[in-house]
Design an enzyme around this catalytic site. Structure first.
Site, PDB file in Angstrom:
ATOM      1  N   LYS A 256       0.846  -1.575   0.036  1.00  0.00           N
ATOM      2  CA  LYS A 256      -0.163  -1.001  -0.075  1.00  0.00           C
ATOM      3  C   LYS A 256       0.928   1.321   0.319  1.00  0.00           C
ATOM      4  O   LYS A 256       1.657   1.156   1.442  1.00  0.00           O
ATOM      5  CB  LYS A 256      -1.022   0.080   1.624  1.00  0.00           C
ATOM      6  CG  LYS A 256      -2.306  -0.412   1.433  1.00  0.00           C
ATOM      7  CD  LYS A 256      -3.010  -0.200   2.339  1.00  0.00           C
ATOM      8  CE  LYS A 256      -4.524   0.504   2.098  1.00  0.00           C
ATOM      9  NZ  LYS A 256      -5.133   0.103   3.408  1.00  0.00           N
TER      10      LYS A 256
HETATM   11  O1  G3P Z   1      -7.913   0.425   4.152  1.00  0.00           O
HETATM   12  C1  G3P Z   1      -7.978   1.387   5.388  1.00  0.00           C
HETATM   13  C2  G3P Z   1      -9.443   2.466   5.218  1.00  0.00           C
HETATM   14  O2  G3P Z   1     -10.782   1.528   4.666  1.00  0.00           O
HETATM   15  C3  G3P Z   1      -8.875   3.594   6.185  1.00  0.00           C
HETATM   16  O3  G3P Z   1     -10.411   4.040   6.953  1.00  0.00           O
HETATM   17  O4  G3P Z   1     -12.462   4.317   8.710  1.00  0.00           O
HETATM   18  O5  G3P Z   1      -9.549   4.787   9.276  1.00  0.00           O
HETATM   19  O6  G3P Z   1     -11.440   5.781   7.260  1.00  0.00           O
HETATM   20  P1  G3P Z   1     -10.944   4.204   8.061  1.00  0.00           P
END
Ligand code: G3P
Length: 216
Positions: free
Chosen positions: A84
């Site tokens: 990533k």
């Molecule tokens: O994979 C990372 C992404 O899904 C982050 O999600 O909830 O931290 O905005 P969030």
């Protein structure tokens, strides 16, 4: 649309894997920190032993050379590990070098069609638009997913769109309708996708009716 699990929690990954509906896992430094895992490699290898599909692990480096070296290391952990990399000038430079080496990259922290277009041109295997974070900022997160899917289809890009930062089950419905190839979902959202009060009530009624006749 395929479903990945967006977590570094091993217990959740084990439980979700049993359902037979998960084809990958995405992690990031925040998710690792949340479960207190400071050995990123060890945690990712543990996830790889549970799920055979793509497992995303994120770089922490900033400059292009640093990202490239780190990404090569991460990609060598296991054949199904995807690296990533955030969309920055250094990230794009790194992605274009790594793509030529067949390293699979998930371009993360994507918030615009332009970023997604550049990621595809650089050779990213996946791009992750962050739906929930855009919604939080008052923008149309799922609209971005639909726009990226449209542009990729128009130009026959093979980069797959991962709807990320998913916050609730309706996001999954909308991601599927928008044509996302994958939605990466937190464990709680996966459970909410299964749950329906009428299913619960229906099962209870079948058991109740059967017990009445069985006991008669
Ligand atoms: O994979 C990372 C992404 O899904 C982050 O999600 O909830 O931290 O905005 P969030």
């Amino acid at each position: 649309m395929r479903i990945f699990l967006d977590t570094a929690n091993i217990d959740q990954i084990r439980e979700a894997a049993k359902l037979g509906v998960i084809s990958g896992v995405t992690t990031n430094p925040s998710l690792m920190s949340k479960v207190g895992r400071s050995d990123y490699r060890e945690a990712v290898l543990e996830i790889c032993s549970i799920v055979a599909g793509p497992i995303s692990a994120e770089v922490l480096g900033q400059g292009p050379e640093e990202i490239i070296q780190e990404a090569r290391g991460i990609a060598s952990w296991a054949p199904n590990v995807v690296v990533k990399i955030p969309v920055t000038p250094a990230g794009l430079e790194a992605i274009s070098v790594l793509a030529k080496e067949q390293v699979k990259v998930n371009m993360t922290l994507c918030f615009s069609v332009n970023q997604a277009l550049l990621g595809a041109l650089a050779g990213a295997a996946y791009v992750s638009p962050f739906v929930g974070r855009l919604d939080d900022a008052g923008h149309d997160g799922m609209g971005l997913v639909a726009d990226i899917v449209d542009v990729y289809e128009r130009y026959d890009f093979t980069t797959e769109v991962i709807a990320a930062s998913i916050r609730h089950p309706l996001h999954c419905v909308a991601a599927a309708q928008a044509g996302a190839h994958i939605a990466t979902v937190p464990y709680d959202v996966l459970m909410q996708m299964i749950d329906h009060p009428m299913t619960t009530a229906g099962v209870a009624k079948f058991i109740q009716d059967w017990e009445r006749i069985a006991k008669a």
